[in-house]
Design an enzyme around this catalytic site. Structure first.
Site, PDB file in Angstrom:
ATOM      1  N   ASP A 183       0.865  -1.178   0.000  1.00  0.00           N
ATOM      2  CA  ASP A 183       0.000   0.000   0.000  1.00  0.00           C
ATOM      3  C   ASP A 183       0.903   1.229   0.000  1.00  0.00           C
ATOM      4  O   ASP A 183       1.860   1.311   0.785  1.00  0.00           O
ATOM      5  CB  ASP A 183      -0.907   0.008   1.229  1.00  0.00           C
ATOM      6  N   ILE A 184       0.645   2.168  -0.909  1.00  0.00           N
ATOM      7  CA  ILE A 184       1.474   3.377  -0.996  1.00  0.00           C
ATOM      8  C   ILE A 184       1.231   4.239   0.245  1.00  0.00           C
ATOM      9  O   ILE A 184       0.084   4.525   0.604  1.00  0.00           O
ATOM     10  CB  ILE A 184       1.154   4.167  -2.278  1.00  0.00           C
ATOM     11  N   GLU A 222      -4.819   2.333  -4.030  1.00  0.00           N
ATOM     12  CA  GLU A 222      -3.364   2.414  -4.087  1.00  0.00           C
ATOM     13  C   GLU A 222      -2.712   1.120  -3.625  1.00  0.00           C
ATOM     14  O   GLU A 222      -1.524   1.095  -3.298  1.00  0.00           O
ATOM     15  CB  GLU A 222      -2.857   3.585  -3.232  1.00  0.00           C
TER      16      GLU A 222
END
Length: 503
Positions: free
Chosen positions: A370-371, A413
């Site tokens: 996950d960004i 994301e």
């Protein structure tokens, strides 16, 4: 005439004449030349080129524009009162331009007349040669079989007109119907191309058949089937020379027998001495799909060209439909922004990989990321920046992950990857490589340097997850443990250990 005036060449010459007009006025004023001298010097080469390379209508139109430019100085020269000679030199310059066009037009007309005469002579020689061959054919008057055979053929042709050319049209129609049905049911090139080749061999009674697909971006031909060692003797077309180049340019079938008789094609045949019996373009509308190569045809018939034409059209439609089907299938299975697999397709792939791993008792690991602080990119730089970050992160995933890995955009994301035949330790190392690459490679967006990091969760099949949902759930749990521990790190659970994240 409308086609002539829409040609790029005509508009290029016209634009050049219009652009040189003000330059001629400036040059004449600056140098103090008499009227008409500067336009003559600048526009004479353009007029000559147009007369040589353009159709007659276009060349005379360019000449009229150039003549008008010769008189334009009269209205735009600032030193018109100081110039002693006015109209005579302008008229003389215009006359020179017209004379040049007349001379070139007359010379080209003579060349065309001689070329037409050569064509006529060639046709007459071919006709005479054909008549001589017919007269010199041996005819046995003593043997009654010759007359009987001729009479028998006449009777058969009356009873069945198709027998004269060795073609059974009812059977041919049934064959074409079967070919169309078989091609329409094959929606992938892997199964379609062998069907095309087998049906072409059966219908044309030829020994060899090849299909080459056209890549318009690279302007190259690629064999639709993998090259085999036993195919070394087969013909390979070259897209920029020989008969294949002529077929690609003109979109017409070329038969070797016809090419040997036509002296215009015979020159091309000299560049391609190993040409097969026929090369046919596979086209849909104006789009070139590829080439159909036919060689070693057993039966020579006047209708073989028509049959190749019909088959090539059927094959072209089938291959085009296959390509469209593949494109639609890819669009349905991939994320439109990143090009990675979408959520639904990933779930199907993961279930299939888990079944294979269970059946073969092999390892399988999963990486989920996950960004970090992704919302800040949208809030600070706009959603276009956020989209750009997602595409760049996807590109890094595809670069770092092994070739056989399954990579997908899981949602928002979040990215996820499946590593078949990889143990937990190997997956952790790949996740670390991804994390370091993201951290050490800032993303440049519209002059702004964006620092992107991500958190990762890693787990392995059967430690402890055994199903698709459990595997993703465990990876997701350790992803959020990595975020809680400070982000920009890898967390997971090693086999044979307690369920505790390892940083």
């Amino acid at each position: 005439m409308r086609n002539y005036y829409t040609a790029i060449q005509f508009w290029s010459y016209s634009l050049l004449v219009v652009c040189l007009c003000p330059l001629a006025v400036f040059l004449g004023s600056y140098m103090g030349w008499p009227l008409g001298i500067a336009p003559l010097l600048l526009l004479a080469p353009i007029t000559v080129l147009a007369a040589i390379s353009s159709p007659r209508v276009c060349s005379w139109t360019i000449t009229v524009l150039a003549v008008g430019a010769c008189f334009s100085e009269i209205f735009f020269r600032s030193d018109i009162s100081e110039v002693k000679t006015t109209y005579p030199l302008s008229i003389m310059s215009a006359a020179v331009l017209i004379g040049l066009t007349l001379l070139i037009d007359a010379y080209i007309g003579k060349l065309r007349g001689k070329l037409s005469q050569i064509y006529n002579q060639n046709d007459e020689l071919v006709r005479q040669l054909y008549e001589c061959q017919r007269e010199t054919q041996p005819v046995s008057d003593k043997s009654p079989s010759g007359a009987d055979k001729k009479e028998k053929m006449q009777v058969e042709s009356k009873e069945n007109p198709d027998a004269e050319f060795g073609v059974n049209y009812p059977l041919l129609l049934l064959t074409l119907q079967d070919i169309g049905r078989r091609i329409s049911t094959n929606q992938s090139n892997e199964s379609l191309i062998p069907t095309v080749i087998s049906t072409a061999k059966a219908s044309l009674q030829c020994e060899y058949c090849q299909v080459y697909l056209w890549d318009s971006k690279a302007s190259a031909l690629k064999n639709a089937l993998p090259v085999r060692s036993r195919d070394k003797h087969e013909y390979r077309p070259v897209p920029n020379s020989g008969v294949a180049a002529w077929v690609i340019e003109n979109r017409q079938i070329v038969m070797r027998n016809d090419a040997e008789k036509d002296y215009r094609l015979k020159r091309i045949l000299e560049e391609d001495p190993h040409m097969p019996d026929a090369i046919a373009p596979l086209t849909v509308g104006s789009e070139l799909i590829g080439l159909l190569i036919i060689d070693k045809v057993d039966i020579e018939s006047p209708t073989i060209g028509r049959l190749i034409y019909i088959l090539s059209n059927i094959y072209a439609l089938g291959i085009k439909n296959s390509q469209l089907f593949k494109r639609i299938e890819e669009m349905a299975s991939r994320d439109g922004l990143t090009g990675l697999l979408n959520h639904a397709t990933f779930q199907d792939k993961l279930q299939e990989l888990i079944k294979n791993a269970e059946a073969q008792s092999t390892t399988l690991s999963i990486i989920m990321s996950d960004i970090d602080h992704f919302k800040s990119f949208n809030d600070t730089y706009g959603h276009q920046a956020g989209d750009f970050v997602l595409k760049e992160v996807a590109r890094i995933w595809k670069t770092v992950m092994p070739e056989n890995a399954i990579v997908a955009r899981y949602g928002g994301e979040e990215f996820i990857g499946v590593l078949a035949d990889h143990e937990y330790s190997q997956a952790v190392q790949i996740a670390e490589d991804l994390r370091e690459t993201l951290e050490n490679c800032p993303i440049l967006f519209e002059g702004q340097q964006l620092q992107v990091t991500a958190s990762f969760g890693v787990t392995e099949l059967r430690h402890p997850a055994t199903t698709t949902n459990e595997l993703v759930k465990v990876a997701d749990e350790y992803l959020y443990k990595a975020k809680e521990a400070g982000r920009n790190q890898v967390a997971g659970i090693a086999p044979n250990s307690a369920r505790k994240p390892s940083n």
